[in-house]
Design an enzyme around this catalytic site. Sequence first.
Site, mmCIF file in Angstrom:
data_model
loop_
_atom_site.group_PDB
_atom_site.id
_atom_site.type_symbol
_atom_site.label_atom_id
_atom_site.label_comp_id
_atom_site.label_asym_id
_atom_site.label_seq_id
_atom_site.Cartn_x
_atom_site.Cartn_y
_atom_site.Cartn_z
ATOM 1 N N ASP A 100 -2.968 1.281 -3.579
ATOM 2 C CA ASP A 100 -3.375 0.763 -2.278
ATOM 3 C C ASP A 100 -4.607 1.499 -1.758
ATOM 4 O O ASP A 100 -5.565 0.905 -1.300
ATOM 5 C CB ASP A 100 -2.227 0.851 -1.263
ATOM 6 C CG ASP A 100 -1.594 2.246 -1.208
ATOM 7 O OD1 ASP A 100 -1.931 3.107 -2.044
ATOM 8 O OD2 ASP A 100 -0.733 2.465 -0.329
ATOM 9 N N ASP A 103 -7.162 8.576 -1.463
ATOM 10 C CA ASP A 103 -7.580 9.442 -0.367
ATOM 11 C C ASP A 103 -8.170 10.728 -0.947
ATOM 12 O O ASP A 103 -9.364 10.793 -1.207
ATOM 13 C CB ASP A 103 -6.357 9.693 0.525
ATOM 14 C CG ASP A 103 -6.671 10.536 1.741
ATOM 15 O OD1 ASP A 103 -7.837 10.935 1.911
ATOM 16 O OD2 ASP A 103 -5.756 10.814 2.536
ATOM 17 N N LYS A 131 -11.158 6.234 0.316
ATOM 18 C CA LYS A 131 -11.788 7.158 1.269
ATOM 19 C C LYS A 131 -12.519 8.169 0.401
ATOM 20 O O LYS A 131 -11.887 8.952 -0.284
ATOM 21 C CB LYS A 131 -10.733 7.899 2.081
ATOM 22 C CG LYS A 131 -9.918 7.042 3.021
ATOM 23 C CD LYS A 131 -8.966 7.961 3.787
ATOM 24 C CE LYS A 131 -7.904 7.178 4.504
ATOM 25 N NZ LYS A 131 -6.841 8.073 5.015
ATOM 26 N N PHE A 152 -7.049 7.314 9.146
ATOM 27 C CA PHE A 152 -5.758 6.803 8.707
ATOM 28 C C PHE A 152 -5.680 5.295 8.924
ATOM 29 O O PHE A 152 -6.053 4.784 9.979
ATOM 30 C CB PHE A 152 -4.631 7.512 9.466
ATOM 31 C CG PHE A 152 -3.299 7.275 8.841
ATOM 32 C CD1 PHE A 152 -2.893 8.031 7.749
ATOM 33 C CD2 PHE A 152 -2.466 6.280 9.311
ATOM 34 C CE1 PHE A 152 -1.672 7.792 7.146
ATOM 35 C CE2 PHE A 152 -1.238 6.027 8.719
ATOM 36 C CZ PHE A 152 -0.844 6.787 7.632
ATOM 37 N N ASP A 159 1.590 2.111 5.192
ATOM 38 C CA ASP A 159 2.469 2.390 6.329
ATOM 39 C C ASP A 159 2.048 3.596 7.151
ATOM 40 O O ASP A 159 1.333 4.484 6.687
ATOM 41 C CB ASP A 159 3.882 2.654 5.822
ATOM 42 C CG ASP A 159 3.998 4.016 5.142
ATOM 43 O OD1 ASP A 159 3.221 4.274 4.204
ATOM 44 O OD2 ASP A 159 4.844 4.821 5.565
#
Length: 174
Positions: A100, A103, A131, A152, A159
């Site tokens: 998904d 990071d 990111k 975020f 979620d």
Amino acid sequence: MLIKDRKFVRLLEQPEIEKALRRLARKINADYRDKNPLIVAVLNGSFIFAADLMRLLGKNFRISFVKISSYEELESTGNIKQLIGLNENIFKQDVLILEDIVDTGKTMEKMLDKLTELGPASVEIVTLLRKDKHDALKDRIKYTGFQIEDRFVVGYGLDYDGYGRNLKEIYQLK
Ligand code: IMP
Ligand code: MG
């Protein structure tokens, strides 16, 4: 929009996400035309992305879902991560890891290590969001939906403390 106890603002609308998925699917279908790749999707966050992307891919694609569990090892201070749920033999298989969001890149590094040990013919990464604050994986991610800023995000599978996964759009912390 309020999710649990924090305010979020819309970052990506449904049509933009759909368009990105069609673009990714076009590339992936072309690159794997003569192969029988196995998509290894990382739960939980990738479940919606995986379902939507999979339906845009050809009949030569298979999919399997894995989880990364982390637990504190008693003897060491490190956080040991384990790959669970991979039942397929990936030896000499063309593998496409589906995430998904990347990071820090730590999860992907671990996935790459674990899967490479099993002797696949190839391993590539497809991520919906990215990111970009990590160097190690910069040139390792082949397919990216969106490059986003370091905030975020929730929705479309992602979620905030368990909430927001069923939102059709992607929201960013205000
Ligand atoms: P990593 O830092 O690249 O290892 O990311 C680890 C995991 O953290 C990702 O697979 C996501 O499930 C989760 N994650 C990272 N950033 C976000 C975010 O902005 N929203 C929701 N989940 C996130
Ligand atoms: Mg994830």
